[in-house]
Every structure is written in C-alpha cells, then in structure tokens.
Design a protein around this motif. Structure first.
Motif, short mmCIF file in Angstrom:
data_model
loop_
_atom_site.label_atom_id
_atom_site.label_comp_id
_atom_site.label_asym_id
_atom_site.label_seq_id
_atom_site.Cartn_x
_atom_site.Cartn_y
_atom_site.Cartn_z
N LEU A 41 0.83 -1.20 0.00
CA LEU A 41 0.00 0.00 0.00
C LEU A 41 0.87 1.24 0.00
O LEU A 41 1.86 1.33 0.73
N GLY A 42 0.49 2.21 -0.83
CA GLY A 42 1.19 3.48 -0.89
C GLY A 42 0.27 4.61 -0.47
O GLY A 42 -0.95 4.51 -0.56
N ASP A 43 0.87 5.71 -0.02
CA ASP A 43 0.10 6.89 0.37
C ASP A 43 -0.29 7.68 -0.88
O ASP A 43 -0.09 7.22 -2.01
N MET A 44 -0.79 8.88 -0.70
CA MET A 44 -1.24 9.70 -1.83
C MET A 44 -0.14 10.00 -2.84
O MET A 44 -0.40 10.31 -4.00
N ASN A 45 1.13 9.86 -2.40
CA ASN A 45 2.29 10.13 -3.26
C ASN A 45 3.03 8.87 -3.68
O ASN A 45 4.18 8.94 -4.10
N HIS A 46 2.42 7.70 -3.52
CA HIS A 46 3.01 6.40 -3.89
C HIS A 46 4.15 5.98 -2.95
O HIS A 46 4.93 5.11 -3.31
N VAL A 47 4.25 6.59 -1.78
CA VAL A 47 5.30 6.23 -0.82
C VAL A 47 4.71 5.21 0.15
O VAL A 47 3.62 5.43 0.70
N PRO A 48 5.38 4.08 0.40
CA PRO A 48 4.87 3.09 1.35
C PRO A 48 4.72 3.68 2.76
O PRO A 48 5.45 4.59 3.15
N PHE A 49 3.78 3.13 3.49
CA PHE A 49 3.56 3.55 4.87
C PHE A 49 4.66 3.02 5.78
O PHE A 49 5.45 2.16 5.40
N ASP A 50 4.71 3.55 6.99
CA ASP A 50 5.69 3.12 7.99
C ASP A 50 4.94 2.67 9.24
O ASP A 50 4.31 3.49 9.89
N PRO A 51 4.97 1.38 9.56
CA PRO A 51 5.62 0.29 8.82
C PRO A 51 4.85 -0.01 7.53
O PRO A 51 3.68 0.34 7.41
N PRO A 52 5.51 -0.70 6.59
CA PRO A 52 4.85 -1.01 5.32
C PRO A 52 3.59 -1.85 5.53
O PRO A 52 3.56 -2.75 6.36
N VAL A 53 2.54 -1.52 4.79
CA VAL A 53 1.33 -2.33 4.76
C VAL A 53 1.47 -3.21 3.53
O VAL A 53 1.24 -2.79 2.40
N VAL A 54 1.92 -4.43 3.78
CA VAL A 54 2.28 -5.35 2.71
C VAL A 54 1.62 -6.70 2.96
O VAL A 54 1.50 -7.14 4.11
N SER A 55 1.16 -7.33 1.89
CA SER A 55 0.51 -8.63 2.02
C SER A 55 1.54 -9.75 2.09
O SER A 55 2.72 -9.56 1.78
N GLU A 56 1.05 -10.91 2.48
CA GLU A 56 1.85 -12.12 2.36
C GLU A 56 2.06 -12.38 0.87
O GLU A 56 1.20 -12.07 0.04
N GLU A 57 3.19 -12.94 0.53
CA GLU A 57 3.46 -13.30 -0.86
C GLU A 57 2.68 -14.54 -1.23
O GLU A 57 2.56 -15.47 -0.43
N ILE A 58 2.13 -14.55 -2.44
CA ILE A 58 1.53 -15.77 -2.97
C ILE A 58 2.31 -16.15 -4.23
O ILE A 58 2.94 -15.30 -4.86
N THR A 59 2.23 -17.42 -4.58
CA THR A 59 2.84 -17.93 -5.80
C THR A 59 1.75 -18.54 -6.65
O THR A 59 0.92 -19.30 -6.14
N VAL A 60 1.75 -18.17 -7.94
CA VAL A 60 0.82 -18.78 -8.89
C VAL A 60 1.63 -19.35 -10.04
O VAL A 60 2.72 -18.87 -10.34
N THR A 61 1.08 -20.38 -10.66
CA THR A 61 1.71 -20.95 -11.85
C THR A 61 0.77 -20.70 -13.01
O THR A 61 -0.40 -21.11 -12.99
N VAL A 62 1.30 -20.02 -14.03
CA VAL A 62 0.51 -19.71 -15.23
C VAL A 62 0.78 -20.80 -16.26
O VAL A 62 1.93 -21.10 -16.56
N GLU A 63 -0.28 -21.41 -16.76
CA GLU A 63 -0.16 -22.47 -17.78
C GLU A 63 0.06 -21.86 -19.15
O GLU A 63 -0.38 -20.79 -19.46
#
Length: 137
Positions: free
Chosen positions: A115-137
């Motif tokens: 997540l970024g603020d109004m200026n595309h700068v990440p918040f402190d602490p960063p609001v970040v999701s868990e990583e997911i992995t997908v396989t594209v066929e």
C-alpha cells in the motif's frame, strides 16, 4: 535558508519523502487467486485491505492509501523511503482500483500487495501482504 540550499532541497529527489504512519493493525491481502493456484493468463487478482480505506493517488485523506502490486520482486528490493517506481515489477493502482486483470507469461510468479500513500510512498511500517505464488499455464 540560502538560495543554493533551497534549490538543493527542491531537487534532492524522492529519497526525501516523509513516510506516513500506518494505522495500527492495517493489513493488505490478496483475495484471489489462492496461493499455489494454477491459472491461465490473463490472471484476475483481487485486492483486500483491512484497517484502512482505499483512495486514489493524490487524494489526501487520513487512514487511506492505494494498492501497488509487486510481481516477482521482494519489497526489500525497493527503496521504501521514496515513491515506488512504475515498471513491470511494480504496478500502480492509483485510481483506487481493488482488482486487475494481469497478463503473465507461463511459469511460476510471485505476487504481493504494497500500500502506498497519496504520493506512492509506502507507509511506515509497510502495509504489505503475504506473498503468494501462482503458476501460469
């Protein structure tokens, strides 16, 4: 402040961006696809956010931000003290979008929201999701 000092401050670049505090308990997450899913391109990615609201870039409203989708890149590879770049690895959703249709090449890919603020700068602490992995066929 002298004129040279003012010019230096004005053109010092994005590294001087001040990060906004993230609300306590704020969390980004990917609703779909599921981690480990096998998908076909285009891939529909649905964004989730808890403890904050979504607002377009450029809109200053407390407790809001907008999504950035990280594709095959770790947040640690980015300068989190500056506006996020816009490239093949960092997709901006500054219109306040909460989902996208994404063209991905066949193979395994990692996806994560930041997540970024109004200026595309990440918040402190960063609001970040868990990583997911997908396989594209």
């Amino acid at each position: 402040m002298t004129i040279p000092a003012l010019l230096l401050a004005a053109f010092a670049g994005p590294a001087l961006a001040e990060r906004m505090a993230a609300p306590e308990g704020a969390a980004a997450y990917i609703i779909a696809p599921a981690d480990g899913a096998t998908v076909t391109s285009p891939v529909t990615v649905v964004f989730g956010l808890r403890g904050m609201g979504v607002a377009p870039a450029g809109v200053e409203q407390e407790g809001t931000g907008h999504h950035h989708l990280l594709i095959d890149i770790e947040p640690e590879a980015l300068d989190l003290d500056a506006a996020l770049p816009a490239d093949d690895h960092v997709r901006h959703f500054g219109g306040g979008q909460t989902e996208t249709s994404l063209e991905l090449a066949p193979g395994a890919h990692t996806l994560r929201l930041l997540l970024g603020d109004m200026n595309h700068v990440p918040f402190d602490p960063p609001v970040v999701s868990e990583e997911i992995t997908v396989t594209v066929e």
